[in-house]
Enzyme design. Structure first.
Site, mmCIF file in Angstrom:
data_model
loop_
_atom_site.group_PDB
_atom_site.id
_atom_site.type_symbol
_atom_site.label_atom_id
_atom_site.label_comp_id
_atom_site.label_asym_id
_atom_site.label_seq_id
_atom_site.Cartn_x
_atom_site.Cartn_y
_atom_site.Cartn_z
ATOM 1 C CG HIS A 468 5.989 -0.696 24.974
ATOM 2 N ND1 HIS A 468 6.667 -1.597 24.676
ATOM 3 C CD2 HIS A 468 4.948 -0.473 24.108
ATOM 4 C CE1 HIS A 468 6.564 -2.133 23.548
ATOM 5 N NE2 HIS A 468 5.389 -1.286 22.922
ATOM 6 C CD GLU A 469 2.033 1.976 23.822
ATOM 7 O OE1 GLU A 469 2.441 2.530 22.522
ATOM 8 O OE2 GLU A 469 1.734 0.779 23.984
ATOM 9 C CG HIS A 472 5.916 2.536 20.014
ATOM 10 N ND1 HIS A 472 6.655 1.871 19.263
ATOM 11 C CD2 HIS A 472 5.458 1.583 20.702
ATOM 12 C CE1 HIS A 472 6.505 0.596 19.328
ATOM 13 N NE2 HIS A 472 5.355 0.483 20.228
ATOM 14 C CD GLU A 497 5.236 -3.264 19.271
ATOM 15 O OE1 GLU A 497 5.632 -2.716 20.377
ATOM 16 O OE2 GLU A 497 4.258 -2.526 18.621
ATOM 17 C CE1 TYR A 610 3.165 -5.680 20.750
ATOM 18 C CE2 TYR A 610 1.771 -6.749 19.083
ATOM 19 C CZ TYR A 610 2.037 -5.725 19.788
ATOM 20 O OH TYR A 610 1.287 -4.640 19.704
#
Length: 682
Positions: A468-469, A472, A497, A610
């Site tokens: 996930h990160e 980004h 997100e 989210y």
């Protein structure tokens, strides 16, 4: 991953893009002084224009934003990662001064006058391209929301409020970062935890008994909440965590009142109304309708899950000769994990053996390389802020053109930011000489470290977080915009997100797991049967888990979509958590909202995003899979479509446009409902 060859120009670009994090408190102060001085000169020159145009007003202001970005980001980022308290303090002070200056600048009537002149000049606006026009519109809205339409007294008061809010947010964050809780337990009190949990763990003697020190940092907190069979142990650690930072209760209360006052000055009924103007949802009603509709659907799942948890705890209490007194918040993770193990034979400790940090990181980076047609090169002896930090260069796989670089700061340490997040240290943008600035991103997390008996091993949840990160990170790396303010993750807040959430799906694909999930001792790949059981268990507890997300969103709206500036945030948090999540709080006074950093870190009136964005992420992932799964989730063609339509535009166009471009249709919630085990009602 190996280094790549490059042209002389690329080599020069690569070297010139490296940032310096080795700065002293005095260096930080000098940088702040310079940034403010340069900005004032630019603002004064722009405000003096007698014939305002896009070129002599908007371009200088936007170029100032572009150029100050990296310096600003570096010196304010260090408060989250530096081991030097003096540097952290200087970084915090720098952010306070710079934020105060930006607020003052947004209140300058002479600047607004020339920007407004461009905005209302139809001939000037008509000749602009889409991104330039969007830039002018956003500048105009920014000045309006800063109160330039107000009388001088109200405008002055609004400026004071904005400064106070900035200071409150910085103090709140610093308190959370620097005040971890700690408890001490005997080995017996930590029954259920694996041997690896105790390897290298500090101890201290309490009343003649040796006890293990357990903190409220993620690598300690999560396994205890999941695995400690003693309810008293789980309760003690959770209460300690939720009694941290009592001073933050008042800071949040002050912020709530100030936000409402600011919104009213600007003509909005509530702070949520003000915030949502620039979000996809647009109105508080749309958010509340979304939350309540989803809550109703989730309750169907959650009631059945709750019954299973209750039966399991009743049996545990009976075996211990104790009375059953209900399910509490400290029971949630424990029984969620227990039921998953019993129903699907999925044991987190077994899974961890196949997720050594080094192999998982390598595998996930390889997946991103293939998917996005990029190539990464790890930098040896990099200029970083801590020895644990890794630095990578990013290159185009097909052309060997330099793209940018990113940092990974993955392990916990004292006074470090204690969650997982990505900082866009430098945005990409078009420079005056026609070249493009190279983006830089930093991922900060707190994954388990190696012990004396094993390397760093991740839970599957950790691996999903890493996916996930890094999503980004690569949103920033792959974005290509003319103006820095639209780069990468600078999209609508309730869409930001979605790209990263979409990429979480790959962590459940057997073909993906097989590329990095190998036993840390034998090197054997994760067994197909174990993966099958993990996938089968994926939605176990989805009703209760997502209800907790609904709770956070409803709490956010309770304190921000209200006309009561004195709403009791602590009481609202505790009441809603018990009501929505279906688990009791217990009789000990706690204030969990005091470490709910989202409410003071930019997600105010936005936490719903989210789940809101997860609807879009599921739709993107479903389309991705249905069109290209036969070619593998790393299909370069699909990856380039995704990169072109979702990542590259950043915030330079409405997120709804990017979604429809990739999907080939309007988005819907069918895939999301399926993804959590609910059938679509459509």
């Amino acid at each position: 991953m190996t280094a790549v060859s490059s042209t002389a120009n690329n080599e020069s670009a690569r070297k010139g893009s490296v940032l310096n994090f080795d700065v002293s408190p005095s260096d930080i102060k000098k940088t702040v002084d310079r940034l403010i001085s340069e900005a004032k000169a630019t603002h004064d020159a722009v405000a003096a224009q007698t014939n305002p145009t896009f070129d002599n007003v908007v371009v200088p202001l936007a170029m100032r934003e572009n150029k100050r970005g990296a310096d600003y980001a570096v010196i304010t980022f260090l408060q989250n990662v530096s081991t030097d308290k003096d540097v952290r303090d200087a970084s915090t002070e720098a952010e306070e001064r710079l934020e105060a200056f930006e607020i003052e600048s947004q209140m300058r009537e002479d600047l607004y006058k020339v920007v407004h002149a461009v905005y209302t000049n139809k001939d000037e606006m008509d000749k602009l391209g889409d991104e330039d026009r969007r830039l002018v519109e956003k500048m105009e809205l920014g000045f309006q929301q800063s109160g330039l339409g107000l009388n001088s007294d109200d405008r002055s008061r609004l400026g004071e409020i904005r400064k106070q809010l900035s200071e409150l947010g910085i103090k709140f964050s610093r308190n959370v970062n620097e005040n971890d809780g700690r408890e001490t337990f005997t080995r017996e009190e930590l029954a259920g935890l694996p041997d690896s949990f105790f390897d290298g763990r500090e101890t201290e003697v309490v009343d003649g008994v040796e006890k293990y020190i357990v903190t409220t940092k993620y690598p300690d907190m999560v396994p205890v909440m999941q695995l400690a069979s003693s309810e008293r142990t789980r309760r003690r650690l959770m209460v300690t965590n939720e009694q941290r930072c009592p001073e933050n209760v008042e800071l949040m209360q002050e912020a709530i009142a100030l936000r409402l006052e600011a919104a009213r000055l600007l003509g909005y009924k509530t702070h949520a109304e003000f915030v949502l103007v620039e979000k996809m949802a647009k109105t508080p009603k749309a958010v509340m309708d979304f939350e309540h509709d989803l809550r109703g659907k989730l309750n169907e799942l959650a009631r059945g899950e709750l019954k299973e948890y209750e039966e399991a705890k009743r049996a545990d209490k009976k075996a211990a000769g104790e009375e059953y007194d209900g399910l509490f918040n400290w029971d949630f993770r424990y029984y969620a994990n227990l039921i998953k193990e019993r129903k699907h034979s999925v044991n987190e400790e077994e899974v961890k053996q196949y997720l050594p940090m080094k192999e998982v990181t390598r595998g996930i980076l390889d997946i991103y390389q293939n998917m996005l047609s990029l190539r990464f090169a790890k930098v040896e002896n990099p200029p970083v802020w801590h020895p644990d930090v890794e630095m990578y260069e990013v290159w185009e796989a097909m052309s060997n053109e330099f793209v940018g670089h990113f940092y990974l700061d993955l392990y916990p340490r004292d006074a470090k930011y204690n969650h997982a997040a990505v900082w866009p240290i430098r945005s990409g943008y078009a420079k005056e000489d026609g070249t493009h600035e190279y983006p830089v991103a930093a991922m900060v997390a707190n994954f388990p470290k190696a012990t004396s008996s094993a390397p760093a091993l991740l839970t599957h949840t950790d691996a999903i977080t890493l996916l996930h990160e890094l999503g980004h990170v690569f949103h920033g790396i792959c974005s290509l915009t003319k103006w820095g303010r639209f780069h990468g993750t600078q999209t609508e807040g309730d869409f930001v997100e979605a790209p990263s959430q979409m990429l979480e799906n790959w962590g459940w694909e057997p073909s993906v797991l097989s590329q990095f999930a190998v036993h840390y001792k034998t090197g054997e790949p994760i067994p197909a049967d174990l993966v099958k059981r993990m996938v089968a268990a994926k939605n176990e507890g989805a009703g209760l888990f997502n209800l907790r997300q609904v709770f956070f969103g409803l709490f956010d709206m309770a304190i921000h979509d209200t006309t009561d500036g004195k709403v009791d945030a602590k009481a609202a948090y505790n009441r809603l958590r018990e009501d929505v999540s279906m688990f009791k709080n217990g009789d000990t006074d706690t204030w969990g909202m005091a470490t709910f950093g989202h409410m003071m870190g930019g997600y105010d009136a936005g936490y719903y995003g989210y789940l809101w964005s997860q609807v879009f992420s599921a739709d993107i992932a479903d389309m991705y899979a249905s069109r290209f799964l036969k070619d593998g989730v790393e299909s370069p063609k699909t990856g380039m479509d995704y990169r072109r339509e979702i990542l590259r535009p950043g915030g330079s166009r409405d997120a709804s446009v990017s979604l429809e471009k990739f999907l080939g249709r309007k988005p819907n919630n069918k895939a999301f409902l399926r993804s959590i085990g609910l059938a679509s009602s459509e």
